[in-house]
Write a protein that holds these residues in place. Structure first.
Motif, PDB file in Angstrom:
ATOM      1  N   LEU A 212       0.385   5.238  -8.294  1.00  0.00           N
ATOM      2  CA  LEU A 212      -0.211   4.199  -9.106  1.00  0.00           C
ATOM      3  C   LEU A 212      -1.619   3.893  -8.720  1.00  0.00           C
ATOM      4  CD1 LEU A 212       2.887   0.952  -8.942  1.00  0.00           C
ATOM      5  CD2 LEU A 212       2.346   2.669 -10.824  1.00  0.00           C
ATOM      6  N   SER A 213      -2.459   3.394  -9.298  1.00  0.00           N
ATOM      7  CA  SER A 213      -2.973   2.819  -9.681  1.00  0.00           C
ATOM      8  C   SER A 213      -3.195   1.622  -9.406  1.00  0.00           C
ATOM      9  CB  SER A 213      -4.522   2.571 -10.772  1.00  0.00           C
ATOM     10  OG  SER A 213      -4.044   2.307 -11.845  1.00  0.00           O
ATOM     11  N   TYR A 214      -4.533   1.209  -9.510  1.00  0.00           N
ATOM     12  CA  TYR A 214      -4.578  -0.027  -8.402  1.00  0.00           C
ATOM     13  C   TYR A 214      -4.493  -1.381  -9.772  1.00  0.00           C
ATOM     14  CZ  TYR A 214      -6.602  -0.034  -3.998  1.00  0.00           C
ATOM     15  OH  TYR A 214      -7.056   0.164  -2.479  1.00  0.00           O
ATOM     16  N   LYS A 215      -5.127  -0.625 -11.019  1.00  0.00           N
ATOM     17  CA  LYS A 215      -4.772  -0.968 -13.145  1.00  0.00           C
ATOM     18  C   LYS A 215      -2.886  -1.001 -12.736  1.00  0.00           C
ATOM     19  CE  LYS A 215      -8.866  -1.012 -15.363  1.00  0.00           C
ATOM     20  NZ  LYS A 215      -8.856  -1.167 -16.317  1.00  0.00           N
ATOM     21  N   GLU A 216      -1.966  -0.206 -12.562  1.00  0.00           N
ATOM     22  CA  GLU A 216      -1.202   0.073 -12.869  1.00  0.00           C
ATOM     23  C   GLU A 216      -0.489  -0.795 -11.952  1.00  0.00           C
ATOM     24  OE1 GLU A 216      -0.882   4.756 -14.376  1.00  0.00           O
ATOM     25  OE2 GLU A 216      -0.789   4.201 -12.118  1.00  0.00           O
ATOM     26  N   LEU A 217      -0.920  -0.688 -10.510  1.00  0.00           N
ATOM     27  CA  LEU A 217       0.297  -1.837  -9.768  1.00  0.00           C
ATOM     28  C   LEU A 217      -0.166  -3.121 -10.187  1.00  0.00           C
ATOM     29  CD1 LEU A 217       1.590  -1.939  -6.767  1.00  0.00           C
ATOM     30  CD2 LEU A 217      -0.207  -2.473  -5.699  1.00  0.00           C
TER      31      LEU A 217
ATOM     32  N   VAL B 126       2.998  -5.635 -10.299  1.00  0.00           N
ATOM     33  CA  VAL B 126       2.648  -6.939  -9.424  1.00  0.00           C
ATOM     34  C   VAL B 126       2.427  -8.503 -11.086  1.00  0.00           C
ATOM     35  CG1 VAL B 126       2.224  -8.629  -7.256  1.00  0.00           C
ATOM     36  CG2 VAL B 126       2.458  -5.940  -7.973  1.00  0.00           C
ATOM     37  N   GLY B 127       1.460  -8.355 -11.678  1.00  0.00           N
ATOM     38  CA  GLY B 127       1.576  -9.478 -12.174  1.00  0.00           C
ATOM     39  C   GLY B 127      -0.182 -10.462 -11.495  1.00  0.00           C
ATOM     40  N   ILE B 128      -0.872  -9.356 -10.893  1.00  0.00           N
ATOM     41  CA  ILE B 128      -1.894 -10.310 -10.325  1.00  0.00           C
ATOM     42  C   ILE B 128      -2.931  -9.044 -10.596  1.00  0.00           C
ATOM     43  CG2 ILE B 128      -3.178 -10.330  -7.967  1.00  0.00           C
ATOM     44  CD1 ILE B 128      -0.057 -10.564  -6.714  1.00  0.00           C
ATOM     45  N   HIS B 129      -4.418  -9.671 -10.852  1.00  0.00           N
ATOM     46  CA  HIS B 129      -5.273  -8.662 -11.338  1.00  0.00           C
ATOM     47  C   HIS B 129      -5.811  -7.455 -10.019  1.00  0.00           C
ATOM     48  CE1 HIS B 129      -9.418  -7.314 -12.400  1.00  0.00           C
ATOM     49  NE2 HIS B 129      -8.998  -8.253 -13.710  1.00  0.00           N
ATOM     50  N   TYR B 130      -5.653  -6.279 -11.225  1.00  0.00           N
ATOM     51  CA  TYR B 130      -6.113  -5.330  -9.667  1.00  0.00           C
ATOM     52  C   TYR B 130      -7.340  -5.441  -8.784  1.00  0.00           C
ATOM     53  CZ  TYR B 130     -10.001  -3.258 -12.503  1.00  0.00           C
ATOM     54  OH  TYR B 130     -11.185  -3.137 -13.397  1.00  0.00           O
ATOM     55  N   GLU B 131      -8.809  -6.342  -9.190  1.00  0.00           N
ATOM     56  CA  GLU B 131      -9.424  -6.410  -8.695  1.00  0.00           C
ATOM     57  C   GLU B 131      -9.078  -6.941  -6.555  1.00  0.00           C
ATOM     58  OE1 GLU B 131     -12.169  -7.574 -11.181  1.00  0.00           O
ATOM     59  OE2 GLU B 131     -13.344  -5.477 -11.215  1.00  0.00           O
ATOM     60  N   GLN B 132      -7.927  -7.956  -7.553  1.00  0.00           N
ATOM     61  CA  GLN B 132      -7.943  -8.585  -6.556  1.00  0.00           C
ATOM     62  C   GLN B 132      -7.038  -7.435  -5.143  1.00  0.00           C
ATOM     63  OE1 GLN B 132      -8.643 -12.581  -6.046  1.00  0.00           O
ATOM     64  NE2 GLN B 132      -7.638 -11.587  -4.088  1.00  0.00           N
ATOM     65  N   LEU B 133      -5.941  -6.812  -6.015  1.00  0.00           N
ATOM     66  CA  LEU B 133      -5.157  -6.001  -5.538  1.00  0.00           C
ATOM     67  C   LEU B 133      -5.566  -5.261  -4.144  1.00  0.00           C
ATOM     68  CD1 LEU B 133      -1.919  -5.150  -7.521  1.00  0.00           C
ATOM     69  CD2 LEU B 133      -2.457  -6.214  -5.512  1.00  0.00           C
TER      70      LEU B 133
ATOM     71  N   ALA C   6       0.839  -0.331  -0.151  1.00  0.00           N
ATOM     72  CA  ALA C   6       0.041   0.281  -0.438  1.00  0.00           C
ATOM     73  C   ALA C   6       0.762   1.288  -0.003  1.00  0.00           C
ATOM     74  CB  ALA C   6      -1.009   0.544   0.981  1.00  0.00           C
ATOM     75  N   TYR C   7       1.736   1.477   0.736  1.00  0.00           N
ATOM     76  CA  TYR C   7       2.783   2.072   0.672  1.00  0.00           C
ATOM     77  C   TYR C   7       3.373   2.266  -0.765  1.00  0.00           C
ATOM     78  CZ  TYR C   7       6.782   4.594   2.553  1.00  0.00           C
ATOM     79  OH  TYR C   7       8.474   6.359   2.643  1.00  0.00           O
ATOM     80  N   TYR C   8       4.101   1.745  -1.207  1.00  0.00           N
ATOM     81  CA  TYR C   8       4.185   1.323  -2.685  1.00  0.00           C
ATOM     82  C   TYR C   8       3.490   2.311  -3.343  1.00  0.00           C
ATOM     83  CZ  TYR C   8       6.256  -0.237  -6.682  1.00  0.00           C
ATOM     84  OH  TYR C   8       6.910   0.295  -8.466  1.00  0.00           O
ATOM     85  N   LYS C   9       1.890   1.255  -3.402  1.00  0.00           N
ATOM     86  CA  LYS C   9       1.126   2.453  -4.737  1.00  0.00           C
ATOM     87  C   LYS C   9       1.323   3.809  -4.168  1.00  0.00           C
ATOM     88  CE  LYS C   9      -3.597   1.364  -5.240  1.00  0.00           C
ATOM     89  NZ  LYS C   9      -4.001   3.234  -5.161  1.00  0.00           N
ATOM     90  N   LEU C  10       0.751   4.537  -3.139  1.00  0.00           N
ATOM     91  CA  LEU C  10       0.714   5.264  -2.973  1.00  0.00           C
ATOM     92  C   LEU C  10       1.800   6.275  -3.040  1.00  0.00           C
ATOM     93  CD1 LEU C  10      -1.662   7.947  -1.159  1.00  0.00           C
ATOM     94  CD2 LEU C  10      -0.275   7.010   0.945  1.00  0.00           C
ATOM     95  N   ILE C  11       3.416   5.892  -2.777  1.00  0.00           N
ATOM     96  CA  ILE C  11       3.984   7.169  -3.083  1.00  0.00           C
ATOM     97  C   ILE C  11       4.787   6.500  -4.343  1.00  0.00           C
ATOM     98  CG2 ILE C  11       5.376   6.918  -0.688  1.00  0.00           C
ATOM     99  CD1 ILE C  11       7.333   4.920  -1.673  1.00  0.00           C
TER     100      ILE C  11
END
Length: 74
Positions: free
Chosen positions: A32-37, A41-48, A24-29
């Motif tokens: 990134l959107s959930y889709k970009e993250l 990562v190689g995991i569906h954004y809805e799962q993240l 979550a920290y990495y995403k915020l700083i």
């Protein structure tokens, strides 16, 4: 968020010690959107999103994948 961090010259909040907190920290700083993250990562954004909002928890295999990502993330 990255522009705010650049303006301030520091990150105005801390990072949790657990894997999901670090993600979550990495995403915020990174700003990134959930889709970009998810793409990174190689995991569906809805799962993240479900993991990071606390709706569900990742299984052991997914935890390992997240840990590997965070170890190699810039």
């Amino acid at each position: 968020m990255p522009k705010i961090i650049d303006f301030l010259g520091y990150v105005p909040f801390g990072c949790q010690d657990d894997i999901l907190g670090k993600l979550a920290y990495y995403k915020l700083i990174s700003g990134l959107s959930y889709k970009e993250l998810g793409a990174k990562v190689g995991i569906h954004y809805e799962q993240l999103q479900a993991w990071l909002t606390g709706r569900t928890k990742p299984n052991k295999k997914s935890f390992c994948r997240l840990k590997e990502f965070l170890q190699t993330a810039p």
